[in-house]
Design a protein around this motif. Structure first.
Motif, PDB file in Angstrom:
ATOM      1  N   SER A  12      82.035  27.553  57.204  1.00  0.00           N
ATOM      2  CA  SER A  12      83.022  27.636  58.128  1.00  0.00           C
ATOM      3  C   SER A  12      84.328  26.987  57.954  1.00  0.00           C
ATOM      4  CB  SER A  12      82.300  27.141  59.366  1.00  0.00           C
ATOM      5  OG  SER A  12      81.204  27.464  59.789  1.00  0.00           O
ATOM      6  N   VAL A  14      88.307  26.390  57.678  1.00  0.00           N
ATOM      7  CA  VAL A  14      89.339  26.354  58.557  1.00  0.00           C
ATOM      8  C   VAL A  14      90.677  26.452  57.975  1.00  0.00           C
ATOM      9  CG1 VAL A  14      90.370  25.396  60.700  1.00  0.00           C
ATOM     10  CG2 VAL A  14      88.101  24.887  60.501  1.00  0.00           C
ATOM     11  N   SER A  15      91.496  27.600  58.075  1.00  0.00           N
ATOM     12  CA  SER A  15      92.599  27.678  57.299  1.00  0.00           C
ATOM     13  C   SER A  15      93.708  27.240  58.091  1.00  0.00           C
ATOM     14  CB  SER A  15      92.883  29.217  57.280  1.00  0.00           C
ATOM     15  OG  SER A  15      91.991  29.689  56.320  1.00  0.00           O
ATOM     16  N   ALA A  23      87.278  29.696  63.140  1.00  0.00           N
ATOM     17  CA  ALA A  23      86.429  29.387  62.173  1.00  0.00           C
ATOM     18  C   ALA A  23      84.865  29.910  62.302  1.00  0.00           C
ATOM     19  CB  ALA A  23      86.679  28.110  61.604  1.00  0.00           C
ATOM     20  N   ASN A  26      84.221  33.599  62.797  1.00  0.00           N
ATOM     21  CA  ASN A  26      84.065  33.883  61.453  1.00  0.00           C
ATOM     22  C   ASN A  26      82.898  33.891  60.654  1.00  0.00           C
ATOM     23  OD1 ASN A  26      86.823  34.919  61.675  1.00  0.00           O
ATOM     24  ND2 ASN A  26      87.717  33.361  60.641  1.00  0.00           N
ATOM     25  N   ASN A 315      85.643  30.247  50.130  1.00  0.00           N
ATOM     26  CA  ASN A 315      86.484  29.953  51.030  1.00  0.00           C
ATOM     27  C   ASN A 315      87.979  30.586  50.759  1.00  0.00           C
ATOM     28  OD1 ASN A 315      84.516  28.332  52.007  1.00  0.00           O
ATOM     29  ND2 ASN A 315      85.302  26.364  51.046  1.00  0.00           N
TER      30      ASN A 315
END
Length: 334
Positions: A12, A14-15, A23, A26, A315
């Motif tokens: 999970s 997070v950008s 996230a 997604n 990722n």
């Protein structure tokens, strides 16, 4: 070797600029696609006090994903057992098994899953006793399989609900010690090459050689978890992977991060000579490239690890690129 199965472990991520809610959604969306594409299982991780990884409670996330899917196995990669009561973990996963019978995996690990202050908070300021991890595994199995000794003061205790199916327990690790422990306990073993690429094949050979049949497993069962980044071309895959390379460099130096950086930010970063050398070293333990290159590398790794299942970790800054990566791999291999 049998036909190679592929699975996914999602952290999970997070950008930068992304909300944690996005996230998590997604992760759910990826699980739904993974089922459609033919992946074998979908695991979620446990990380605490992290701005870059939103998955802090795998049990909660598993229940939501299980409700959004119908066939794929869902599990934890993993529950950091030394933080918790084995009895409560057994109850959590029996509930999950009751909700999604025959589809739940319970991967357990010994790592803290976060920095010392998170461990302090999880234990109310008390010391985390990692030496009890082997005993906790025994306790977990005892509760899951109603195998409390009649002479034990807890005899008669049930981890409820008492379900018709139990989760499949996996031991997770990245060392010779964890491999030997999984072999001794007669449990399936997942080696995290994406965490420690040094000595992985040797650790797996230890597991396969020393495995002792148990009431839960007659033959050894193993997975190698590897980091992967796939795109239409090798060049595009390298570009997308730049985000993870910078994130890893910052993490290893203890530099705070607000999330996974963009490839553009990664290319503009003023790497030192040491950092560039470190990136090149890290790449040796990653699978990066076109679908054919990824397939060839994964098949070779499966042979090296003596396994018929590879778990993929990925990722990327843009979720669309990550989704496409797993789709390309599935079309090439599943």
């Amino acid at each position: 070797m049998a036909e190679l199965s592929l699975s996914i472990l999602d952290q999970s991520p997070v950008s930068e600029g992304m909300a944690a809610e996005e996230a998590l959604q997604n992760t759910v969306e990826l699980a739904k696609h993974a089922e459609k594409w033919g992946y074998r299982r979908f695991w979620v991780s446990e990380h605490h006090d992290s701005a870059a990884l939103a998955g802090s409670s795998p049990e909660v996330l598993i229940s939501y994903i299980a409700a959004k899917t119908s066939r794929i196995r869902i599990g934890s990669g993993g529950v950091m057992l030394t933080h918790y009561s084995a009895f409560k973990v057994a109850e959590n996963f029996r509930v999950l098994s009751g909700l999604a019978p025959g589809r739940i995996d319970l991967g357990v690990g010994r790592a803290p899953g976060g920095m010392p202050r998170a461990t302090y908070a999880l234990h109310n300021g008390e010391r985390r006793n990692i030496d009890r991890f082997p005993a906790q595994i025994d306790e977990l199995q005892m509760y899951l399989h109603d195998a409390i000794d009649p002479e034990d003061k807890l005899y008669g205790l049930k981890a409820t609900p008492v379900t018709n199916t139990n989760p499949e327990v996996w031991l997770l690790g990245s060392s010779q010690k964890s491999a030997a422990l999984a072999a001794e306990k007669g449990l399936p073993y997942a080696y995290a090459q994406f965490i420690n690429g040094e000595g992985g094949p040797e650790a797996m050979r230890t597991y396969l050689k020393q495995f002792k049949p148990s009431p839960y497993l007659k033959e050894p069962k193993n997975i190698a978890a590897v980091f992967v980044c796939c795109a239409e071309t090798d060049e595009e895959a390298q570009r997308l992977n730049a985000s993870m390379e910078l994130a890893r460099i910052l993490l290893e130096q203890g530099i705070p991060s607000d999330g996974l950086p963009s490839p553009e930010k990664a290319f503009a970063y003023p790497y030192s000579r040491f950092e560039r050398a470190h990136i090149e070293e890290n790449r040796k333990n990653m699978v990066i490239g076109s679908p054919k290159k990824v397939k060839d590398t994964l098949l070779r790794l499966a042979d090296v690890y003596g396994t018929d299942e590879i778990m993929l970790v990925s990722n990327m800054y843009r979720f669309e690129d990550k989704l496409r990566s797993f789709e390309l791999i599935a079309k090439e291999m599943l």
